[in-house]
Scaffold this active site. Structure first.
Site, mmCIF file in Angstrom:
data_model
loop_
_atom_site.group_PDB
_atom_site.id
_atom_site.type_symbol
_atom_site.label_atom_id
_atom_site.label_comp_id
_atom_site.label_asym_id
_atom_site.label_seq_id
_atom_site.Cartn_x
_atom_site.Cartn_y
_atom_site.Cartn_z
ATOM 1 N N ASN A 10 0.874 -1.178 0.000
ATOM 2 C CA ASN A 10 0.000 0.000 0.000
ATOM 3 C C ASN A 10 0.906 1.222 0.000
ATOM 4 O O ASN A 10 1.460 1.584 1.028
ATOM 5 C CB ASN A 10 -0.889 -0.012 1.251
ATOM 6 C CG ASN A 10 -1.705 1.260 1.373
ATOM 7 O OD1 ASN A 10 -1.859 1.998 0.399
ATOM 8 N ND2 ASN A 10 -2.226 1.524 2.567
ATOM 9 N N TRP A 11 1.033 1.838 -1.165
ATOM 10 C CA TRP A 11 1.964 2.967 -1.280
ATOM 11 C C TRP A 11 1.387 4.270 -0.732
ATOM 12 O O TRP A 11 2.082 5.281 -0.684
ATOM 13 C CB TRP A 11 2.384 3.154 -2.740
ATOM 14 C CG TRP A 11 3.333 2.100 -3.216
ATOM 15 C CD1 TRP A 11 3.966 1.151 -2.457
ATOM 16 C CD2 TRP A 11 3.789 1.897 -4.566
ATOM 17 N NE1 TRP A 11 4.775 0.385 -3.254
ATOM 18 C CE2 TRP A 11 4.686 0.812 -4.545
ATOM 19 C CE3 TRP A 11 3.518 2.531 -5.777
ATOM 20 C CZ2 TRP A 11 5.313 0.346 -5.707
ATOM 21 C CZ3 TRP A 11 4.133 2.062 -6.925
ATOM 22 C CH2 TRP A 11 5.021 0.985 -6.889
ATOM 23 N N LYS A 12 0.088 4.269 -0.429
ATOM 24 C CA LYS A 12 -0.570 5.497 0.055
ATOM 25 C C LYS A 12 -0.290 6.636 -0.943
ATOM 26 O O LYS A 12 -0.198 6.371 -2.141
ATOM 27 C CB LYS A 12 -0.097 5.845 1.466
ATOM 28 C CG LYS A 12 -0.110 4.624 2.389
ATOM 29 C CD LYS A 12 0.094 4.969 3.815
ATOM 30 C CE LYS A 12 0.249 3.689 4.609
ATOM 31 N NZ LYS A 12 0.108 3.887 6.034
ATOM 32 N N HIS A 97 -9.445 1.301 4.759
ATOM 33 C CA HIS A 97 -8.162 1.519 5.450
ATOM 34 C C HIS A 97 -8.386 2.509 6.595
ATOM 35 O O HIS A 97 -9.209 3.424 6.483
ATOM 36 C CB HIS A 97 -7.128 2.072 4.458
ATOM 37 C CG HIS A 97 -5.741 2.080 5.013
ATOM 38 N ND1 HIS A 97 -5.292 3.088 5.841
ATOM 39 C CD2 HIS A 97 -4.722 1.197 4.911
ATOM 40 C CE1 HIS A 97 -4.042 2.816 6.206
ATOM 41 N NE2 HIS A 97 -3.678 1.669 5.655
ATOM 42 N N GLU A 99 -6.822 4.986 7.537
ATOM 43 C CA GLU A 99 -6.674 6.407 7.169
ATOM 44 C C GLU A 99 -7.944 6.923 6.495
ATOM 45 O O GLU A 99 -8.327 8.076 6.665
ATOM 46 C CB GLU A 99 -5.429 6.586 6.277
ATOM 47 C CG GLU A 99 -4.156 6.427 7.100
ATOM 48 C CD GLU A 99 -2.974 5.854 6.342
ATOM 49 O OE1 GLU A 99 -2.937 5.906 5.100
ATOM 50 O OE2 GLU A 99 -2.047 5.341 7.024
ATOM 51 N N GLU A 169 -5.475 -4.646 10.731
ATOM 52 C CA GLU A 169 -4.410 -3.657 10.926
ATOM 53 C C GLU A 169 -4.683 -2.852 12.195
ATOM 54 O O GLU A 169 -5.470 -1.902 12.164
ATOM 55 C CB GLU A 169 -4.372 -2.685 9.751
ATOM 56 C CG GLU A 169 -4.129 -3.326 8.413
ATOM 57 C CD GLU A 169 -3.546 -2.318 7.427
ATOM 58 O OE1 GLU A 169 -2.414 -2.525 7.011
ATOM 59 O OE2 GLU A 169 -4.219 -1.326 7.129
ATOM 60 N N GLY A 175 2.391 2.493 10.499
ATOM 61 C CA GLY A 175 3.326 3.594 10.276
ATOM 62 C C GLY A 175 4.041 4.067 11.533
ATOM 63 O O GLY A 175 4.673 5.114 11.533
ATOM 64 N N SER A 215 3.447 -1.970 10.371
ATOM 65 C CA SER A 215 4.907 -2.011 10.528
ATOM 66 C C SER A 215 5.513 -3.386 10.238
ATOM 67 O O SER A 215 6.429 -3.815 10.933
ATOM 68 C CB SER A 215 5.303 -1.505 11.925
ATOM 69 O OG SER A 215 4.860 -0.172 12.103
ATOM 70 N N GLY A 236 2.873 -0.910 4.288
ATOM 71 C CA GLY A 236 3.026 0.483 3.883
ATOM 72 C C GLY A 236 4.503 0.817 3.689
ATOM 73 O O GLY A 236 5.091 0.538 2.645
ATOM 74 N N GLY A 237 5.123 1.367 4.722
ATOM 75 C CA GLY A 237 6.495 1.879 4.649
ATOM 76 C C GLY A 237 7.498 0.941 3.994
ATOM 77 O O GLY A 237 8.268 1.358 3.120
HETATM 78 C C1 PEP Z 1 -0.708 0.333 5.947
HETATM 79 O O1 PEP Z 1 -0.712 1.458 5.529
HETATM 80 O O2 PEP Z 1 -1.645 -0.406 5.635
HETATM 81 C C2 PEP Z 1 0.399 -0.110 6.793
HETATM 82 C C3 PEP Z 1 0.304 -1.262 7.388
HETATM 83 O O3 PEP Z 1 1.482 0.731 6.917
HETATM 84 P P1 PEP Z 1 2.909 0.385 7.615
HETATM 85 O O4 PEP Z 1 3.364 -0.915 7.042
HETATM 86 O O5 PEP Z 1 3.789 1.533 7.222
HETATM 87 O O6 PEP Z 1 2.664 0.305 9.083
#
Ligand code: PEP
Length: 254
Positions: A10-12, A97, A99, A169, A175, A215, A236-237
């Protein structure tokens, strides 16, 4: 029942078309082998989907959107319809999500409308759920997950569920660099599976893939994926760099 792992990036709001092309160029070598044991999905921002679509066309990597409208067409400024994603060969869509829920106020009911709209258009939802730290510490974990699952997946059939991936999640782990321990994640996943059983029966519960997100990194993907009810990751990251995302998947399937 053996469930194939599914790991999604998930590049956001990161990577325009040029960076997307650069990433895919470095990421694709070696993915065929990884894909024997794991479905691999990349979710770029909408504007980068055309670039990703042509570069991924002959690959084993599937394309996802990060959101979609609950409407078909018309006066909905800033929205993107399912048919537009279909035209670009998109196969998955991330819905609900945290966010989208917390920053843009998306409700379980609204997310449910998007889940239905996506399934009708042959887009597979990656349906996200998860509690905040306050909810967990207040003893509300199960209540929150129950509400999100029953609301977000309302009125779906068992057949629909074959195309749904659930992503657990915990909001406090997204994040932040803080990952749920494999025990915490496994416990929540087992509970989510029990909710799927109540709502759809044991066959659906056993077959549905539940990703963990929060994470996930190359250093912890293996121990998380080794747990019984953890069937993949939403990342994500650590998905923003090709080498890191590759290593994360390689460790998960090893
Ligand atoms: C996400 O955005 O779905 C996520 C899990 O981000 P991260 O891996 O950066 O915690």
């Amino acid at each position: 029942m053996a469930r194939k792992l599914i790991i999604a990036a998930n590049w956001k709001m990161n990577k325009g078309p040029a960076e997307t092309a650069e990433f895919i160029g470095s990421f694709l070598p070696g993915t065929e082998e990884l894909s024997q044991k794991c479905d691999i999905v990349i979710a770029p921002p909408h504007v980068s989907i055309p670039a990703a679509s042509s570069l991924l066309a002959d690959s084993v990597v599937a394309l996802s959107a990060q959101n979609v409208s609950d409407q078909d067409e018309g006066a909905f400024t800033g929205e993107v319809a399912t048919c537009m994603l279909n035209e670009l060969g998109v196969q998955y869509v991330i819905l609900g999500h945290s966010e989208r829920r917390s920053i843009y106020g998306e409700s379980d009911e609204f997310i449910n409308a998007k889940v239905h709209k996506s399934l009708t258009a042959d887009l597979r939802p990656i349906f996200c759920i998860g509690e905040t730290l306050e909810e967990r510490e207040g003893g509300k974990l199960e209540e929150v997950l129950r509400r999100q699952v029953s609301g977000g997946l309302a009125n779906l059939t068992a057949e629909n569920m074959a195309d749904v991936v659930v992503a657990y999640e915990p909001v406090w782990a997204i994040g932040t660099g803080v990952t749920a321990t494999p025990d915490q994640a496994q416990e929540a996943h087992a509970f989510v599976r029990s909710l799927l059983q109540e709502q759809f029966g044991s066959e659906v519960a056993a077959a549905t893939r539940i990703q963990y997100g929060g994470s996930v990194k190359p250093g912890n993907s293996a121990e998380l994926m080794n747990r019984e009810d953890i069937d993949g990751a939403l990342v994500g990251g650590a998905s923003l760099e090709a080498a890191s995302f590759h290593e994360l998947i390689a460790n998960a399937v090893a």
